[in-house]
Design a protein around this motif. Structure first.
Motif, mmCIF file in Angstrom:
data_model
loop_
_atom_site.group_PDB
_atom_site.id
_atom_site.type_symbol
_atom_site.label_atom_id
_atom_site.label_comp_id
_atom_site.label_asym_id
_atom_site.label_seq_id
_atom_site.Cartn_x
_atom_site.Cartn_y
_atom_site.Cartn_z
ATOM 1 N N GLN A 13 31.144 5.325 10.784
ATOM 2 C CA GLN A 13 30.745 4.408 11.850
ATOM 3 C C GLN A 13 30.868 2.953 11.401
ATOM 4 O O GLN A 13 31.363 2.095 12.133
ATOM 5 C CB GLN A 13 29.299 4.689 12.266
ATOM 6 C CG GLN A 13 29.107 5.972 13.053
ATOM 7 C CD GLN A 13 29.431 5.805 14.535
ATOM 8 O OE1 GLN A 13 30.065 4.865 14.946
ATOM 9 N NE2 GLN A 13 28.966 6.744 15.345
ATOM 10 N N SER A 22 39.360 3.105 16.265
ATOM 11 C CA SER A 22 38.558 3.963 17.136
ATOM 12 C C SER A 22 37.526 4.812 16.393
ATOM 13 O O SER A 22 37.863 5.800 15.734
ATOM 14 C CB SER A 22 39.443 4.888 17.983
ATOM 15 O OG SER A 22 38.630 5.785 18.722
ATOM 16 N N SER A 24 35.146 6.572 17.905
ATOM 17 C CA SER A 24 34.883 7.823 18.628
ATOM 18 C C SER A 24 35.870 8.919 18.247
ATOM 19 O O SER A 24 35.535 10.108 18.288
ATOM 20 C CB SER A 24 34.919 7.582 20.149
ATOM 21 O OG SER A 24 36.115 6.934 20.525
ATOM 22 N N GLN A 28 34.688 12.584 15.519
ATOM 23 C CA GLN A 28 34.867 13.972 15.948
ATOM 24 C C GLN A 28 35.205 14.893 14.781
ATOM 25 O O GLN A 28 34.901 16.080 14.814
ATOM 26 C CB GLN A 28 35.979 14.064 17.008
ATOM 27 C CG GLN A 28 35.702 13.305 18.287
ATOM 28 C CD GLN A 28 34.493 13.849 19.019
ATOM 29 O OE1 GLN A 28 34.209 15.054 18.967
ATOM 30 N NE2 GLN A 28 33.790 12.971 19.711
ATOM 31 N N THR A 111 32.935 11.037 26.795
ATOM 32 C CA THR A 111 32.812 11.076 25.338
ATOM 33 C C THR A 111 32.978 12.485 24.795
ATOM 34 O O THR A 111 33.410 12.683 23.662
ATOM 35 C CB THR A 111 31.438 10.514 24.913
ATOM 36 O OG1 THR A 111 31.316 9.191 25.416
ATOM 37 C CG2 THR A 111 31.301 10.475 23.401
ATOM 38 N N ILE A 117 40.083 11.378 24.272
ATOM 39 C CA ILE A 117 40.071 10.642 23.014
ATOM 40 C C ILE A 117 41.450 10.651 22.357
ATOM 41 O O ILE A 117 41.920 9.625 21.848
ATOM 42 C CB ILE A 117 39.014 11.223 22.056
ATOM 43 C CG1 ILE A 117 37.610 11.002 22.632
ATOM 44 C CG2 ILE A 117 39.121 10.592 20.672
ATOM 45 C CD1 ILE A 117 36.502 11.620 21.811
ATOM 46 N N PRO A 168 36.237 6.485 25.389
ATOM 47 C CA PRO A 168 36.312 6.927 23.991
ATOM 48 C C PRO A 168 37.745 6.965 23.467
ATOM 49 O O PRO A 168 38.666 7.350 24.183
ATOM 50 C CB PRO A 168 35.710 8.344 24.040
ATOM 51 C CG PRO A 168 34.849 8.336 25.257
ATOM 52 C CD PRO A 168 35.535 7.454 26.239
#
Length: 272
Positions: A13, A22, A24, A28, A111, A117, A168
């Motif tokens: 993050q 990105s 997001s 994942q 999201t 995404i 996202p």
């Protein structure tokens, strides 16, 4: 093991908050590949607070000068570069605040859609590459990018482009830098404006997450919060410093290629 997960996700993050790659999309992978569960709202508060503190610390001198200059200009009734920049940061922030409030529920659903995404990671990566290629061509032709504030229309356009960051996989820094480059700003100028613009946006996300946590009466994990906050502060600060020091030399294409690779890998992960 739980502390290791917290460190890893906070690191992801913190780094991806400011690089145009990105967050997001990256967040994942731990859940898809390792089965790690969501860290909870207290963790979201921690990383948002950490990222916010990092950008405030890095630009502390610029922000202090900006604040004093804006206050003096308002008090004396005279225009200045500081007042001009402050006004344009506010103007550029308004569109995403309105869009975030109106489409918050839709964004929350999107999201969870990994196909979105993958698509946005690839699409906005290519757009970033196009924008940087145009900037490179202008530099080779002898164009000099002045270190001045963006125009009013450019600031508004960058702010409107920031709305796409609600989707996202787009990347807030990525889409604002892309818009800034296409509007004629230089790499360092575009990146600096994007990072300064992150302050009200991250602050808004931080306040909103606090509100959600209060509404859900979620239990507070002090250890997870502390680890997440510390890792986010350090990683985000170092990331900002690195990016601003090398961006004029390396351009955006390393991040473009990286986005394309991540998009393809994420696509293969969910479709194969």
């Amino acid at each position: 093991m739980e502390s290791l997960q917290t460190v890893c996700i906070a690191l992801i993050q913190g780094v991806t908050e400011f690089l145009p790659i990105s967050s997001s999309a990256h967040i994942q992978f731990p859940s898809l590949l390792l089965g790690w569960e969501d860290q909870g709202l207290h963790f979201d508060v921690a990383v948002h607070a950490g990222s916010l503190l990092a950008v405030l610390l890095y630009f502390r001198r610029r922000l202090l000068t900006l604040t004093i200059g804006t206050f003096n200009s308002l008090r004396n009734g005279h225009s200045s570069e500081d007042l001009d920049l402050a006004a344009k940061l506010i103007i550029a922030t308004i569109p995403v605040l309105i869009a975030g409030f109106l489409f918050r529920d839709i964004v929350a659903v999107a999201t969870r859609d990994l196909s979105i995404i993958v698509f946005t990671t690839l699409l906005f990566g290519l757009l970033l590459g196009l924008a940087d290629w145009r900037t490179h061509r202008l530099r080779k032709s002898g164009h000099i990018f002045e270190d001045t504030n963006p125009s009013l229309l450019a600031a508004l356009a960058i702010g409107c482009a920031q709305i796409f960051a609600l989707v996202p996989g787009t990347s807030r820094s990525g889409v604002t830098i892309t818009a800034a480059l296409l509007l004629g700003l230089g790499r360092t100028q575009a990146t600096t404006f994007s990072f300064l613009l992150a302050i009200p946006v991250i602050l808004g996300a931080f306040v909103l997450t606090l509100y959600d946590m209060n509404q859900l009466d979620a239990s507070f994990d002090f250890q997870s919060f502390g680890i997440g906050f510390l890792v986010a502060v350090i990683s985000a600060y170092l990331c900002i410093d690195f990016f601003l020091k090398v961006i004029e030399k390396i351009g955006m294409w390393p991040f473009v290629v990286y986005r394309l690779v991540i998009g393809v890998l994420l696509g293969l992960t969910i479709w194969l």
